[in-house]
Scaffold this active site. Sequence first.
Site, PDB file in Angstrom:
ATOM      1  CD  GLU A  27      -0.877   0.518   3.700  1.00 24.13           C
ATOM      2  OE1 GLU A  27      -1.001   1.758   3.691  1.00 24.13           O
ATOM      3  OE2 GLU A  27      -1.288  -0.205   4.616  1.00 24.13           O
ATOM      4  CE  LYS A 162      -3.625   0.833  10.569  1.00 19.88           C
ATOM      5  NZ  LYS A 162      -4.411   0.378   9.414  1.00 19.88           N
TER       6      LYS A 162
END
Length: 305
Positions: A27, A162
Amino acid sequence: MNLKNYLEVSPEIELALKENKPVVALESTIISHGMPYPQNVETALKVEEIIRENGAIPATMAILNGKLKVGLSKEEIDYLGKKGLKVIKASRRDIPVILAKKEDGATTVASTMILANLAGIKIFATGGIGGVHRGAETTMDISADLEELAMTDVAVVCAGAKSILDLGLTLEYLETKGVPVLGYKTKELPAFYTRESGFNLDAKIDSPEEFAEILKAKWSVGLKGGVVIANPIPEKFAMDYNTIHNAIEEALKEAKENHIKGKESTPFLLAKVKEITKGKSLESNIELVFNNAKLAAEIAKNFVK
Protein backbone atom coordinates in the site's frame (compact mmCIF):
# COMPACT_ATOMS: atom_id res chain seq x y z
CA MET A 1 -14.61 2.34 -20.98
CA ASN A 2 -11.49 0.22 -21.33
CA LEU A 3 -9.70 -0.64 -18.06
CA LYS A 4 -6.42 0.17 -19.83
CA ASN A 5 -7.45 3.85 -19.78
CA TYR A 6 -7.12 3.76 -15.99
CA LEU A 7 -4.79 0.88 -15.01
CA GLU A 8 -1.00 1.07 -15.44
CA VAL A 9 1.01 -2.02 -14.48
CA SER A 10 4.79 -1.51 -14.50
CA PRO A 11 6.68 -3.57 -17.13
CA GLU A 12 8.50 -5.54 -14.39
CA ILE A 13 5.24 -6.54 -12.67
CA GLU A 14 3.53 -7.30 -15.98
CA LEU A 15 6.35 -9.65 -17.00
CA ALA A 16 6.48 -11.29 -13.55
CA LEU A 17 2.74 -12.04 -13.63
CA LYS A 18 2.99 -13.36 -17.20
CA GLU A 19 5.83 -15.70 -16.15
CA ASN A 20 4.01 -16.77 -12.96
CA LYS A 21 6.64 -15.25 -10.65
CA PRO A 22 5.78 -14.33 -7.04
CA VAL A 23 4.57 -10.74 -6.60
CA VAL A 24 3.63 -8.99 -3.33
CA ALA A 25 1.32 -5.95 -3.29
CA LEU A 26 2.14 -2.98 -1.01
CA GLU A 27 0.00 0.00 0.00
CA SER A 28 1.01 3.67 -0.16
CA THR A 29 -0.96 5.28 2.71
CA ILE A 30 1.94 4.21 4.93
CA ILE A 31 4.17 6.44 2.73
CA SER A 32 2.00 9.57 2.54
CA HIS A 33 0.17 9.39 5.88
CA GLY A 34 2.21 6.95 7.99
CA MET A 35 5.38 8.84 8.88
CA PRO A 36 7.40 11.98 8.07
CA TYR A 37 9.71 12.48 5.05
CA PRO A 38 12.35 11.08 4.40
CA GLN A 39 11.72 8.23 6.86
CA ASN A 40 8.54 7.27 4.95
CA VAL A 41 10.45 6.84 1.67
CA GLU A 42 13.36 4.99 3.31
CA THR A 43 10.89 2.57 4.95
CA ALA A 44 8.96 1.99 1.70
CA LEU A 45 12.16 1.23 -0.23
CA LYS A 46 13.43 -1.05 2.55
CA VAL A 47 10.14 -3.03 2.46
CA GLU A 48 10.58 -3.47 -1.31
CA GLU A 49 14.18 -4.59 -0.72
CA ILE A 50 13.10 -7.19 1.89
CA ILE A 51 10.56 -8.65 -0.55
CA ARG A 52 13.26 -8.94 -3.24
CA GLU A 53 15.74 -10.50 -0.78
CA ASN A 54 13.12 -13.14 0.00
CA GLY A 55 12.57 -14.09 -3.63
CA ALA A 56 9.48 -12.10 -4.67
CA ILE A 57 8.81 -8.86 -6.58
CA PRO A 58 7.29 -5.84 -4.80
CA ALA A 59 4.33 -3.98 -6.33
CA THR A 60 3.71 -0.73 -4.45
CA MET A 61 0.30 0.73 -5.39
CA ALA A 62 -0.96 4.31 -5.71
CA ILE A 63 -3.13 6.54 -7.88
CA LEU A 64 -1.01 9.12 -9.70
CA ASN A 65 -2.46 11.77 -12.01
CA GLY A 66 -5.69 9.79 -12.35
CA LYS A 67 -3.99 6.43 -13.11
CA LEU A 68 -4.19 3.26 -11.00
CA LYS A 69 -0.49 2.44 -10.69
CA VAL A 70 0.67 -1.11 -9.92
CA GLY A 71 4.40 -0.98 -9.24
CA LEU A 72 5.96 2.42 -8.50
CA SER A 73 9.42 3.72 -9.44
CA LYS A 74 11.75 5.11 -6.74
CA GLU A 75 10.97 8.61 -8.07
CA GLU A 76 7.21 8.02 -7.68
CA ILE A 77 7.67 6.73 -4.12
CA ASP A 78 9.79 9.82 -3.33
CA TYR A 79 7.09 12.06 -4.86
CA LEU A 80 4.41 10.50 -2.61
CA GLY A 81 6.67 10.79 0.44
CA LYS A 82 7.40 14.48 -0.18
CA LYS A 83 3.78 15.38 -0.96
CA GLY A 84 2.75 13.58 2.25
CA LEU A 85 -0.61 14.53 3.75
CA LYS A 86 -1.55 16.54 0.64
CA VAL A 87 -2.11 13.18 -1.13
CA ILE A 88 -5.72 11.98 -0.78
CA LYS A 89 -6.10 8.91 1.42
CA ALA A 90 -7.99 6.77 -1.08
CA SER A 91 -10.35 3.95 -0.15
CA ARG A 92 -12.90 2.27 -2.48
CA ARG A 93 -15.38 5.19 -2.45
CA ASP A 94 -12.68 7.75 -3.36
CA ILE A 95 -11.28 6.00 -6.45
CA PRO A 96 -13.81 7.20 -9.11
CA VAL A 97 -13.48 10.87 -8.13
CA ILE A 98 -9.65 10.74 -8.02
CA LEU A 99 -9.56 9.03 -11.45
CA ALA A 100 -11.98 11.49 -13.05
CA LYS A 101 -10.24 14.56 -11.58
CA LYS A 102 -6.78 13.15 -12.45
CA GLU A 103 -5.58 13.56 -8.87
CA ASP A 104 -3.16 11.62 -6.65
CA GLY A 105 -4.30 9.04 -4.10
CA ALA A 106 -2.48 6.91 -1.54
CA THR A 107 -4.01 3.45 -1.36
CA THR A 108 -5.40 2.05 1.90
CA VAL A 109 -5.77 -1.68 2.60
CA ALA A 110 -9.13 -1.73 0.76
CA SER A 111 -7.98 0.12 -2.36
CA THR A 112 -4.67 -1.77 -2.52
CA MET A 113 -6.70 -5.00 -2.56
CA ILE A 114 -8.77 -3.60 -5.45
CA LEU A 115 -5.69 -2.66 -7.51
CA ALA A 116 -3.96 -5.97 -6.72
CA ASN A 117 -7.07 -7.88 -7.80
CA LEU A 118 -7.33 -5.89 -11.07
CA ALA A 119 -3.69 -6.74 -11.85
CA GLY A 120 -3.95 -10.40 -10.76
CA ILE A 121 -1.81 -10.20 -7.58
CA LYS A 122 -2.99 -12.46 -4.76
CA ILE A 123 -0.69 -11.64 -1.80
CA PHE A 124 -0.49 -8.26 -0.04
CA ALA A 125 1.70 -7.18 2.90
CA THR A 126 0.74 -4.31 5.20
CA GLY A 127 1.07 -3.19 8.82
CA GLY A 128 -2.39 -3.80 10.27
CA ILE A 129 -5.90 -3.94 8.82
CA GLY A 130 -8.63 -1.46 9.71
CA GLY A 131 -11.71 -2.74 11.51
CA VAL A 132 -14.59 -1.88 13.81
CA HIS A 133 -13.75 1.26 15.81
CA ARG A 134 -14.41 1.44 19.54
CA GLY A 135 -17.90 2.80 20.12
CA ALA A 136 -19.04 1.71 16.63
CA GLU A 137 -22.37 0.56 18.09
CA THR A 138 -23.32 4.26 18.16
CA THR A 139 -21.00 5.82 15.54
CA MET A 140 -21.18 3.01 12.89
CA ASP A 141 -17.46 3.70 12.28
CA ILE A 142 -16.34 0.52 10.51
CA SER A 143 -13.38 0.38 8.11
CA ALA A 144 -14.02 -0.36 4.44
CA ASP A 145 -11.13 -2.86 4.72
CA LEU A 146 -13.51 -5.41 6.25
CA GLU A 147 -16.04 -5.19 3.43
CA GLU A 148 -13.22 -5.48 0.89
CA LEU A 149 -11.92 -8.61 2.62
CA ALA A 150 -15.42 -10.07 2.29
CA MET A 151 -15.49 -9.76 -1.50
CA THR A 152 -11.99 -9.38 -3.00
CA ASP A 153 -9.77 -12.43 -3.58
CA VAL A 154 -6.52 -11.15 -2.02
CA ALA A 155 -4.73 -12.48 1.09
CA VAL A 156 -3.55 -9.78 3.51
CA VAL A 157 -0.46 -10.44 5.64
CA CYS A 158 -0.63 -8.12 8.67
CA ALA A 159 0.20 -7.87 12.37
CA GLY A 160 -3.51 -8.30 13.12
CA ALA A 161 -5.87 -5.33 13.35
CA LYS A 162 -4.71 -1.94 14.61
CA SER A 163 -4.89 -2.00 18.41
CA ILE A 164 -6.79 1.32 18.50
CA LEU A 165 -9.84 -0.71 17.29
CA ASP A 166 -12.43 -2.92 18.97
CA LEU A 167 -10.70 -6.23 18.22
CA GLY A 168 -13.56 -8.44 19.42
CA LEU A 169 -16.11 -6.75 17.16
CA THR A 170 -13.65 -6.75 14.26
CA LEU A 171 -13.31 -10.54 14.52
CA GLU A 172 -17.11 -10.93 14.80
CA TYR A 173 -17.58 -8.85 11.63
CA LEU A 174 -15.02 -10.93 9.70
CA GLU A 175 -16.65 -14.15 10.88
CA THR A 176 -20.07 -12.95 9.67
CA LYS A 177 -18.55 -12.14 6.27
CA GLY A 178 -16.88 -15.57 6.06
CA VAL A 179 -13.31 -14.24 6.08
CA PRO A 180 -10.78 -16.73 7.57
CA VAL A 181 -8.49 -15.08 10.13
CA LEU A 182 -5.41 -17.30 10.47
CA GLY A 183 -2.39 -16.92 12.75
CA TYR A 184 1.20 -17.60 11.71
CA LYS A 185 2.50 -19.87 14.50
CA THR A 186 -0.09 -18.40 16.89
CA LYS A 187 -3.69 -19.13 17.92
CA GLU A 188 -4.15 -15.64 19.39
CA LEU A 189 -4.89 -12.49 17.38
CA PRO A 190 -1.84 -10.21 17.53
CA ALA A 191 -2.78 -6.60 18.29
CA PHE A 192 -0.36 -4.68 16.07
CA TYR A 193 2.17 -3.36 18.65
CA THR A 194 1.71 -6.38 20.94
CA ARG A 195 1.77 -10.12 20.27
CA GLU A 196 -1.36 -10.86 22.29
CA SER A 197 -4.92 -9.56 22.52
CA GLY A 198 -6.87 -12.23 24.40
CA PHE A 199 -8.87 -13.15 21.27
CA ASN A 200 -8.60 -16.55 19.58
CA LEU A 201 -8.16 -17.00 15.83
CA ASP A 202 -9.78 -19.49 13.45
CA ALA A 203 -6.60 -21.56 13.11
CA LYS A 204 -2.86 -21.64 13.79
CA ILE A 205 -0.80 -22.25 10.65
CA ASP A 206 2.86 -23.23 10.91
CA SER A 207 4.32 -22.68 7.44
CA PRO A 208 4.09 -20.43 4.34
CA GLU A 209 3.46 -23.62 2.28
CA GLU A 210 0.32 -24.36 4.28
CA PHE A 211 -0.99 -20.81 3.78
CA ALA A 212 -0.50 -21.19 0.01
CA GLU A 213 -2.46 -24.47 0.05
CA ILE A 214 -5.31 -22.85 2.01
CA LEU A 215 -5.54 -19.92 -0.44
CA LYS A 216 -5.58 -22.28 -3.44
CA ALA A 217 -8.28 -24.42 -1.82
CA LYS A 218 -10.42 -21.37 -0.94
CA TRP A 219 -10.40 -19.78 -4.38
CA SER A 220 -10.47 -23.09 -6.32
CA VAL A 221 -13.87 -23.96 -4.85
CA GLY A 222 -15.24 -20.48 -5.58
CA LEU A 223 -15.27 -19.08 -2.04
CA LYS A 224 -15.08 -15.33 -2.70
CA GLY A 225 -13.15 -12.90 -0.56
CA GLY A 226 -9.80 -12.53 1.11
CA VAL A 227 -7.95 -14.13 4.00
CA VAL A 228 -6.36 -12.35 6.96
CA ILE A 229 -2.93 -13.80 7.76
CA ALA A 230 -2.03 -12.51 11.22
CA ASN A 231 1.73 -12.43 11.80
CA PRO A 232 2.76 -11.30 15.32
CA ILE A 233 5.31 -8.51 15.68
CA PRO A 234 8.79 -9.99 16.47
CA GLU A 235 9.20 -10.38 20.22
CA LYS A 236 12.12 -7.95 20.56
CA PHE A 237 10.10 -5.11 18.98
CA ALA A 238 6.80 -5.84 20.75
CA MET A 239 5.62 -3.19 23.20
CA ASP A 240 4.38 -3.71 26.74
CA TYR A 241 0.62 -4.42 26.66
CA ASN A 242 -0.26 -2.00 29.51
CA THR A 243 1.89 0.82 28.08
CA ILE A 244 0.21 0.62 24.70
CA HIS A 245 -3.27 0.12 26.19
CA ASN A 246 -2.93 3.27 28.34
CA ALA A 247 -1.55 5.29 25.41
CA ILE A 248 -4.51 4.25 23.23
CA GLU A 249 -7.04 5.14 25.96
CA GLU A 250 -5.46 8.61 26.28
CA ALA A 251 -5.44 9.09 22.47
CA LEU A 252 -9.09 7.98 22.17
CA LYS A 253 -10.14 10.46 24.88
CA GLU A 254 -8.39 13.29 23.01
CA ALA A 255 -9.95 12.26 19.66
CA LYS A 256 -13.41 12.38 21.25
CA GLU A 257 -12.78 15.81 22.78
CA ASN A 258 -11.62 17.13 19.37
CA HIS A 259 -14.55 15.50 17.47
CA ILE A 260 -12.14 13.54 15.24
CA LYS A 261 -13.89 10.75 13.35
CA GLY A 262 -14.07 8.88 10.03
CA LYS A 263 -10.93 8.60 7.90
CA GLU A 264 -9.13 11.21 10.07
CA SER A 265 -9.37 9.07 13.22
CA THR A 266 -6.75 6.38 12.45
CA PRO A 267 -3.89 8.77 11.45
CA PHE A 268 -4.74 11.00 14.45
CA LEU A 269 -4.75 8.09 16.92
CA LEU A 270 -1.53 6.55 15.58
CA ALA A 271 0.24 9.95 15.71
CA LYS A 272 -1.01 10.49 19.26
CA VAL A 273 0.14 7.04 20.40
CA LYS A 274 3.56 7.77 18.82
CA GLU A 275 3.74 11.04 20.78
CA ILE A 276 2.71 9.38 24.06
CA THR A 277 5.18 6.48 23.64
CA LYS A 278 7.97 8.92 22.65
CA GLY A 279 8.36 7.41 19.18
CA LYS A 280 8.62 3.76 20.28
CA SER A 281 5.31 2.85 18.63
CA LEU A 282 6.59 4.10 15.24
CA GLU A 283 9.73 1.94 15.55
CA SER A 284 7.52 -1.08 16.35
CA ASN A 285 5.25 -0.19 13.40
CA ILE A 286 8.19 -0.18 10.97
CA GLU A 287 9.59 -3.48 12.25
CA LEU A 288 6.26 -5.30 12.02
CA VAL A 289 5.86 -4.14 8.39
CA PHE A 290 9.33 -5.55 7.58
CA ASN A 291 8.35 -8.83 9.26
CA ASN A 292 5.08 -9.03 7.27
CA ALA A 293 6.88 -8.31 3.98
CA LYS A 294 9.20 -11.28 4.56
CA LEU A 295 6.33 -13.70 5.31
CA ALA A 296 4.27 -12.39 2.34
CA ALA A 297 7.21 -13.08 -0.01
CA GLU A 298 7.48 -16.65 1.31
CA ILE A 299 3.75 -17.25 0.84
CA ALA A 300 3.81 -15.71 -2.66
CA LYS A 301 6.68 -18.02 -3.69
CA ASN A 302 4.72 -21.07 -2.55
CA PHE A 303 1.47 -19.84 -4.09
CA VAL A 304 2.87 -19.65 -7.64
CA LYS A 305 4.51 -23.11 -7.46
